[in-house]
Design an enzyme around this catalytic site. Sequence first.
Site, PDB file in Angstrom:
ATOM      1  N   LYS A 101       0.835  -1.202   0.000  1.00 60.62           N
ATOM      2  CA  LYS A 101       0.000   0.000   0.000  1.00 60.62           C
ATOM      3  C   LYS A 101       0.868   1.250   0.000  1.00 60.62           C
ATOM      4  CE  LYS A 101      -2.626   1.361   3.599  1.00 60.62           C
ATOM      5  NZ  LYS A 101      -3.817   1.602   4.460  1.00 60.62           N
ATOM      6  N   SER A 104      -3.468   2.445 -17.441  1.00 59.98           N
ATOM      7  CA  SER A 104      -2.563   2.177 -16.326  1.00 59.98           C
ATOM      8  C   SER A 104      -2.410   3.364 -15.390  1.00 59.98           C
ATOM      9  CB  SER A 104      -1.179   1.743 -16.806  1.00 59.98           C
ATOM     10  OG  SER A 104      -0.498   2.847 -17.376  1.00 59.98           O
ATOM     11  N   TYR A 118      -3.253  -1.331 -13.825  1.00 61.73           N
ATOM     12  CA  TYR A 118      -1.942  -1.948 -13.621  1.00 61.73           C
ATOM     13  C   TYR A 118      -0.891  -0.860 -13.506  1.00 61.73           C
ATOM     14  CZ  TYR A 118      -1.495  -1.123 -18.648  1.00 61.73           C
ATOM     15  OH  TYR A 118      -1.451  -0.535 -19.882  1.00 61.73           O
TER      16      TYR A 118
END
Length: 116
Positions: A9, A25, A58
């Site tokens: 995170k 992305s 991603y």
Amino acid sequence: MQITLMKSKIHRVKVTQAELNYVGSITIDEDLMDAVGIIENEQVHVVNNNNGERLVTYAIKGARGTGIICLNGAAARKAQVGDVVIIIAYGSMSQEESKSFQPQVVFPDDANRIVH
């Protein structure tokens, strides 16, 4: 049985760019990616603290030390420059493995740089 847990995170970084005319992305400063073990092309969830938007995309590497957080393609519609986001990656593991697993978390400063 496999369970899914947060593995990485990046907590509360500011969006520095939004590029609508890109394939897709999120571009993330490579220093931040390394700090939490996110690899290029890994699936990440992005949570926007300013407007409540959530998206899955991603990760791609951004230049080291720049603090870049850039939403690309359709994701650019989900945030504005200056919005604060949380970037999360998840991993699958057995319940036994999960007992000793510790996620990697960083709390960057206002310039999206790692605070030591």
